[in-house]
Structure formats: structure tokens, C-alpha cells
Scaffold this motif. Structure first.
Motif, PDB file in Angstrom:
ATOM      1  N   PRO A 498       0.818  -1.212   0.000  1.00 52.15           N
ATOM      2  CA  PRO A 498       0.000   0.000   0.000  1.00 52.15           C
ATOM      3  C   PRO A 498       0.850   1.261   0.000  1.00 52.15           C
ATOM      4  CG  PRO A 498      -0.022  -1.029   2.165  1.00 52.15           C
ATOM      5  CD  PRO A 498       0.664  -1.989   1.255  1.00 52.15           C
ATOM      6  N   VAL A 499       0.610   2.122  -0.964  1.00 51.04           N
ATOM      7  CA  VAL A 499       1.379   3.356  -1.079  1.00 51.04           C
ATOM      8  C   VAL A 499       0.629   4.340  -1.967  1.00 51.04           C
ATOM      9  CG1 VAL A 499       2.661   2.592  -3.115  1.00 51.04           C
ATOM     10  CG2 VAL A 499       3.678   4.316  -1.588  1.00 51.04           C
ATOM     11  N   ALA A 500       0.829   5.634  -1.736  1.00 56.00           N
ATOM     12  CA  ALA A 500       0.318   6.673  -2.627  1.00 56.00           C
ATOM     13  C   ALA A 500       1.389   7.752  -2.727  1.00 56.00           C
ATOM     14  CB  ALA A 500      -0.989   7.255  -2.100  1.00 56.00           C
ATOM     15  N   ARG A 501       1.846   8.019  -3.963  1.00 54.87           N
ATOM     16  CA  ARG A 501       2.852   9.066  -4.172  1.00 54.87           C
ATOM     17  C   ARG A 501       2.389   9.980  -5.303  1.00 54.87           C
ATOM     18  NH1 ARG A 501       8.812   7.062  -4.750  1.00 54.87           N
ATOM     19  NH2 ARG A 501       9.140   9.172  -3.925  1.00 54.87           N
ATOM     20  N   ILE A 502       2.508  11.287  -5.064  1.00 55.16           N
ATOM     21  CA  ILE A 502       2.229  12.284  -6.100  1.00 55.16           C
ATOM     22  C   ILE A 502       3.417  13.245  -6.108  1.00 55.16           C
ATOM     23  CG2 ILE A 502       0.647  14.066  -6.933  1.00 55.16           C
ATOM     24  CD1 ILE A 502      -1.564  12.690  -5.321  1.00 55.16           C
ATOM     25  N   ILE A 503       4.248  13.135  -7.151  1.00 55.09           N
ATOM     26  CA  ILE A 503       5.475  13.931  -7.253  1.00 55.09           C
ATOM     27  C   ILE A 503       5.301  14.938  -8.381  1.00 55.09           C
ATOM     28  CG2 ILE A 503       7.955  13.874  -7.681  1.00 55.09           C
ATOM     29  CD1 ILE A 503       7.916  10.973  -6.674  1.00 55.09           C
ATOM     30  N   ALA A 504       5.374  16.231  -8.052  1.00 59.24           N
ATOM     31  CA  ALA A 504       5.246  17.289  -9.059  1.00 59.24           C
ATOM     32  C   ALA A 504       6.592  17.992  -9.183  1.00 59.24           C
ATOM     33  CB  ALA A 504       4.159  18.284  -8.654  1.00 59.24           C
ATOM     34  N   ASP A 505       7.174  17.936 -10.404  1.00 61.29           N
ATOM     35  CA  ASP A 505       8.476  18.547 -10.677  1.00 61.29           C
ATOM     36  C   ASP A 505       9.522  18.124  -9.645  1.00 61.29           C
ATOM     37  OD1 ASP A 505       7.550  19.796 -12.934  1.00 61.29           O
ATOM     38  OD2 ASP A 505       7.082  21.686 -11.914  1.00 61.29           O
ATOM     39  N   GLY A 506       9.507  16.828  -9.336  1.00 61.39           N
ATOM     40  CA  GLY A 506      10.518  16.247  -8.469  1.00 61.39           C
ATOM     41  C   GLY A 506      10.266  16.385  -6.988  1.00 61.39           C
ATOM     42  N   LYS A 507       9.154  17.002  -6.608  1.00 64.75           N
ATOM     43  CA  LYS A 507       8.873  17.170  -5.180  1.00 64.75           C
ATOM     44  C   LYS A 507       7.656  16.347  -4.776  1.00 64.75           C
ATOM     45  CE  LYS A 507       8.507  20.583  -1.522  1.00 64.75           C
ATOM     46  NZ  LYS A 507       8.675  21.990  -1.149  1.00 64.75           N
ATOM     47  N   GLU A 508       7.769  15.625  -3.645  1.00 67.21           N
ATOM     48  CA  GLU A 508       6.690  14.764  -3.150  1.00 67.21           C
ATOM     49  C   GLU A 508       5.626  15.582  -2.436  1.00 67.21           C
ATOM     50  OE1 GLU A 508       4.549  11.895  -2.904  1.00 67.21           O
ATOM     51  OE2 GLU A 508       6.488  10.867  -2.883  1.00 67.21           O
ATOM     52  N   TYR A 509       4.374  15.390  -2.862  1.00 69.72           N
ATOM     53  CA  TYR A 509       3.278  16.126  -2.225  1.00 69.72           C
ATOM     54  C   TYR A 509       2.215  15.237  -1.592  1.00 69.72           C
ATOM     55  CZ  TYR A 509       5.035  20.490  -4.140  1.00 69.72           C
ATOM     56  OH  TYR A 509       5.816  21.579  -4.419  1.00 69.72           O
ATOM     57  N   ALA A 510       2.092  13.997  -1.970  1.00 73.02           N
ATOM     58  CA  ALA A 510       1.059  13.140  -1.391  1.00 73.02           C
ATOM     59  C   ALA A 510       1.313  12.913   0.089  1.00 73.02           C
ATOM     60  CB  ALA A 510       1.010  11.804  -2.122  1.00 73.02           C
ATOM     61  N   PRO A 511       0.324  13.072   0.932  1.00 69.95           N
ATOM     62  CA  PRO A 511       0.507  12.773   2.362  1.00 69.95           C
ATOM     63  C   PRO A 511       0.756  11.295   2.610  1.00 69.95           C
ATOM     64  CG  PRO A 511      -1.415  14.173   1.994  1.00 69.95           C
ATOM     65  CD  PRO A 511      -0.992  13.679   0.647  1.00 69.95           C
ATOM     66  N   ASN A 512       0.438  10.440   1.608  1.00 67.61           N
ATOM     67  CA  ASN A 512       0.636   8.988   1.705  1.00 67.61           C
ATOM     68  C   ASN A 512      -0.129   8.400   2.888  1.00 67.61           C
ATOM     69  OD1 ASN A 512       1.602   6.538   0.762  1.00 67.61           O
ATOM     70  ND2 ASN A 512       3.443   6.602   2.033  1.00 67.61           N
ATOM     71  N   GLY A 513      -1.340   8.913   3.092  1.00 61.06           N
ATOM     72  CA  GLY A 513      -2.199   8.353   4.131  1.00 61.06           C
ATOM     73  C   GLY A 513      -3.074   7.248   3.563  1.00 61.06           C
ATOM     74  N   SER A 514      -3.620   6.414   4.430  1.00 63.60           N
ATOM     75  CA  SER A 514      -4.526   5.352   3.988  1.00 63.60           C
ATOM     76  C   SER A 514      -5.766   5.969   3.350  1.00 63.60           C
ATOM     77  CB  SER A 514      -4.946   4.486   5.177  1.00 63.60           C
ATOM     78  OG  SER A 514      -3.831   3.853   5.755  1.00 63.60           O
TER      79      SER A 514
END
Length: 557
Positions: A498-514
Motif C-alpha cells: 500500500p502506497v500513494a505518491r504524487i510527485i510534481a516537478d521532483g517534489k513529493e506532495y502526497a501525504p501517503n495516508g490510507s
């Protein structure tokens, strides 16, 4: 507020053509169906309306999740068995809170409408009182109490005909939804006593004494009779009362019913004795409410009968006539003579009732009675946010907003929204949330993912990209003609990663919560303005945000 005024206009606007001019049973049925049908829609589609709205939502999910029998649920929660059965039925029908709202609206409004059609001499007066004397507002907040009152109202013919065993059974059945119905047991038997100056004086004097020593009486009741309410003894609920203004309408109703009773009503209608007594006892309960406002719920099983009493009185006075050769003597004849044989009593009393209850209604609106003003539906979820706030500080408002407000804010602006699922979205996503996700442009029903991975991008109310899979997903997308590069990863529960990643222009923004993770991009600014996750596998939709992100973006601008 507009929806309440539309209801008010319906009640009065349709009254003359449907109920007053050439009345008929068929027209009465149509009138009541239209008015109460409107109330049914309002009640079913409400969101966050009423001080107890979220408490009842918690009850629903706790009962659905506990896996206990009805008896064990009643024992562990203290909720009445009738309401527990209703919660269990809601769970069997899908468990959506919209279903519970719809069921309770049906069970409250249909019996009320039926009794008005069957027994009210003036359905439009009954409908008007149901709204302006706050019974409808009560139903949007005091759900269990209103269900209980609907059961009692449905048993009117047993009370009227003094069928003691069925009457007691009806009261006990009503108490299965809320224990406050039991107040009608002593009141019912006291109402078998014919009103007279002597009996009313004795009972009224006892009521005044009880008012003076009310705190001691309540202490005894909460200690030995209703211990579940003992927790309220040292709280604001029993130490503070409602404004004396709330006593005016019960006082007026008592005066009208007793005046009618002693000027001919008792000779024309056998039910006059009981209705007059109900109004008298209702007034004294309201007297206690201006000292201890929690008692308000205990007046409802008695107060509801003014919906029948007032139309009865007006109909009785409408036919009042003084014989031409009869001498004037006593209160009864004096009233008839002053009104030219009774011709003006009914319209004058009707005008008094309409004007006074309208003023009372407006006072209740100003006081925010029961937390039902302004009206909010599942389709208009953002509350407490002015247009100016949304224009000047909308990005800061996203920070740690609850899920409903988050979706409402997202629907207010011009955004591109990226979603990635971490783990399982579950089946707890209620209708109003699914509706707003659909409005944003998401076509996938998140309740049906069953632990699968999901990536979605929407903009301007339309889907840009969606993908679901049993394996971990990763997609590279570009926004605004390549100005922003976004890499999105989703790992559902079935992947074991289980994982959630949202990377915009090389920077991670997803809180990666359930649950569902969101990143919101402003289409005008062409930059990211919010990121948050909501765990939709639990009905509380707990959130996780990226606090540092907000300050950074606001400083940039």
C-alpha cells in the motif's frame, strides 16, 4: 432559509384553492401530500443539519460495525430497541446515512400526514402549525423523539375513544424509539378528569409548586426513575432554561383550547376534554422548560395534538350561533354576542394563530433553534464560508479541512485534481461524498475498488485520466502543456504494497495516508495549492495533510 420560506408559501398559498374554497377529501389529500412531500425531500436530503446530526451518524456506523444482536446493542449502547432495529435495517439496505435519513423521514412524516388527512378539520392549519411551532424543525434534530411522537400521533383514535389498553400499548411502542414518550402515560390518565375551575386550579397549583421545587424533583427522577439522565444534573442542560418567549405559544394554545372547551366545544366534540387537558398539561411542561431546557423533548408527545385541537376549535367556533331570543348571560353568551352570533370568532382566532405562530417561527429562526438554520443539503455541503473567504484565502482553508468541506472547496474553484489510492477505500463512502466526487469528474465509484490500485486526474468537472489495477500502478503525466510533470503511484491493499505518491516537478506532495490521496492544482496559477488524504475505509474519514506545504506556497505568492 429560502427552502423554509418556500414551504411556508406552499402551506399558505395552496390553502385557499385546496382546503378553503369548496373543500373536499380528495383536495385535502392532494394538499397534504404536496406539503409533506416537500418536507420529506428536505428531510431526506439534509446534510449536517441539526445539533445531533453527526451523533446519529455515529450511532449508525457503530451499530453497523459492532456485529451484536439488537438486544446486546441496546444493552451496550443504551439506545432504544426500536431505533436500533431501524439502524440495523439501514445496514441491510446498504448502510448509507442517506438511507437512514430517508427512512426516518418516511416514518415521521407519513403517519403525521395520515392523521391530519383523517382527523383534522382544517389540514392547512395543521400543516402550518407543524412547521411554525417547530415540530418539523424538531424532526430534523430530535430524530428518535420525533419517531416516538409519530407513533403516538398514529394512535390518536385510541386516546380519543379512551381505549385504555391500546392507548397504553401505543405509548409503550413509542417509548421503543425514545423513553420521553412515557410522559404521556400519567398525562393520558389525568386527561380523563373533566376540566373544571376546581380541578384546573388544584392541578395548576401543584404544577406551580413543582416548578418552584423542580431541581429537587429532577434530582429524584434522575436518581431513581431515569438514571440515564443523571449525567445532565450538573450541566447547562438542566441549569439553564429557554427564553420565556418559548412559553408564549403554549400559553396561547392553552387559553384557546380552554376558552373553547367552556364555550360550547365540549358539547359538540367528545374529544374536546382530552385535547383541552393535553394543552393544559403541555403548558406546564413548557413552564419547566424555561427553567431546564433539556425537558423540551418531553413535551413533544403531548404538544403534537394541537395539530388537531386548533382546527377543531376553529371549526366549532365557525358554526357558533346565539339564538335570537336568548338572553345574554355568562362568558359563553357574551363572547358570542360580541362577535355577532359567533360569525367572527373563527376568522379572528385563525388570524391570531397564524400571526402569532409566524412571529414565533421568526423568533426561532433568529435563535437558530435545533441547529437547522440555514438549511443545508447533501448537494450544498460547504457551510460557514463566504464568497469573499473563498476568493481571498481558499488555499489556506484546505489545510486540515474535513472531507466534505474539502470536496466542497474543490468544487468551488477551477482546479486540476490528482487522486491516488493507498490501501483500501472501503465501502463507507456515503452518497453525498460520492456525489461531489462525481461532480469533480471522477467516474470510478471508489466503494467498488475492493483494495485495488487507482490513479485518477480530473479537471473542470471532466475526467482526464483514470486507471485501476490489481498491481501497483505508476503513471507519468504532464499538466498545462508540459509546464508541470507529475509522477503518480498507487498501491492498493491487494498488492501487499500500500502506497500513494504524487510527485510534481521532483517534489513529493502526497501525504501517503490510507485511503484517497489528493493533490490540487490551481488552473489559473498553474501550481499546486493543496494536498491531503482521507481514509474512506472508516466512516469518520480521518485526514492527513502536508502542513509545511501550505506556508511554502503562500509565501511564494
Amino acid at each position: 432559509m429560502a427552502v423554509y420560506y418556500i414551504l411556508m408559501a406552499l402551506i399558505l398559498g395552496l390553502a385557499y384553492p385546496m382546503c378553503i374554497r369548496k373543500p373536499s377529501k380528495k383536495k385535502n389529500i392532494i394538499y397534504v401530500a404536496v406539503v409533506f412531500g416537500y418536507m420529506f425531500v428536505m428531510s431526506s436530503l439534509r446534510y449536517g443539519l441539526g445539533n445531533d446530526y453527526f451523533n446519529y451518524r455515529t450511532y449508525l456506523h457503530n451499530v453497523m460495525d459492532n456485529g451484536l444482536s439488537v438486544i446486546d446493542t441496546v444493552r451496550t449502547t443504551g439506545i432504544e430497541p426500536g431505533y436500533v432495529l431501524l439502524l440495523k435495517l439501514t445496514g441491510l439496505l446498504g448502510g448509507d446515512y442517506l438511507i437512514l435519513n430517508t427512512l426516518t423521514a418516511l416514518l415521521i412524516l407519513v403517519p403525521t400526514a395520515y392523521i391530519i388527512i383523517k382527523y383534522s378539520k382544517m389540514p392547512w392549519i395543521s400543516a402550518w402549525l407543524y412547521l411554525t411551532v417547530t415540530f418539523f424543525y424538531n424532526s430534523l434534530n430530535f430524530t428518535r423523539q420525533s419517531l416516538s411522537v409519530a407513533v403516538i400521533f398514529l394512535g390518536w383514535r385510541f386516546f380519543r375513544d379512551r381505549k385504555h389498553i391500546p392507548a397504553v400499548l401505543i405509548i409503550l411502542a413509542a417509548a421503543m424509539f425514545h423513553v420521553s414518550a412515557l410522559i404521556l402515560l400519567p398525562v393520558y390518565f389525568l386527561s380523563l378528569i373533566k376540566p373544571s375551575a376546581k380541578s384546573l386550579g388544584i392541578i395548576g397549583g401543584a404544577g406551580v409548586l413543582a416548578f418552584i421545587f423542580s431541581r429537587q424533583i429532577l434530582s429524584f427522577v434522575t436518581t431513581y426513575i431515569l438514571p440515564r439522565y443523571a449525567k445532565y444534573m450538573d450541566t447547562i442542560y438542566l441549569r439553564v432554561g429557554l427564553s420565556w418567549v418559548f412559553l408564549l405559544i403554549p400559553a396561547l394554545m392553552m387559553i384557546l383550547t380552554l376558552a373553547a372547551y367552556f364555550t360550547g366545544w365540549k358539547d359538540k366534540a367528545p374529544e374536546a376534554q382530552m385535547l383541552a387537558n393535553f394543552s393544559f398539561y403541555n403548558f406546564f411542561i413548557w413552564l419547566f422548560i424555561v427553567k431546564h431546557f433539556i425537558i423540551e423533548r418531553f413535551t413533544m408527545p403531548i404538544y403534537i395534538f394541537i395539530l388537531l385541537a386548533i382546527p377543531e376549535i376553529l371549526d366549532c367556533w365557525k358554526s357558533c350561533r346565539l339564538a335570537p331570543d336568548k338572553k345574554v348571560s355568562g362568558i359563553k353568551d357574551t363572547i358570542y354576542t360580541l362577535s355577532k352570533g359567533g360569525k367572527r370568532i373563527a376568522p379572528a382566532a385563525a388570524a391570531l394563530v397564524i400571526v402569532s405562530t409566524l412571529a414565533y417561527n421568526q423568533f426561532c429562526v433568529g435563535e437558530g433553534v435545533h441547529g437547522v438554520f440555514p438549511y443545508r443539503s447533501i448537494f450544498v455541503p460547504v457551510s460557514g464560508l463566504t464568497d469573499k473567504m473563498l476568493e481571498t484565502d481558499y488555499r489556506a482553508l484546505y489545510n486540515n479541512a474535513d472531507f466534505m468541506q474539502f470536496l466542497g472547496l474543490a468544487n468551488k474553484g477551477n482546479y486540476t485534481i490528482v487522486a491516488s489510492v493507498n490501501g483500501d477505500t472501503g465501502d463507507m463512502l456515503e452518497f453525498q461524498y460520492r456525489h461531489l466526487l462525481k461532480k469533480l469528474g471522477f467516474e470510478t465509484d471508489f466503494r467498488t475498488l475492493d483494495g485495488k490500485s487507482y490513479i485518477g486526474v480530473v479537471s473542470g468537472g471532466k475526467v482526464v485520466f483514470e486507471k485501476t489495477g490489481d498491481e501497483q500502478l505508476t503513471e507519468n503525466l504532464s499538466l498545462y502543456g508540459g509546464k508541470i510533470s507529475v509522477t503518480i503511484t498507487s498501491g492498493g491493499a491487494v498488492t501487499g504494497q500500500p502506497v500513494a505518491r504524487i510527485i510534481a516537478d521532483g517534489k513529493e506532495y502526497a501525504p501517503n495516508g490510507s485511503g484517497i490521496n489528493f493533490a490540487v492544482f490551481d488552473n489559473k496559477l498553474q501550481k499546486i495549492v493543496a494536498a491531503q488524504s482521507y481514509d474512506t475505509s472508516v466512516y469518520t474519514y480521518t485526514y492527513k495533510g502536508t502542513d509545511a506545504f501550505y506556508g511554502e506556497i503562500l509565501i511564494e505568492e
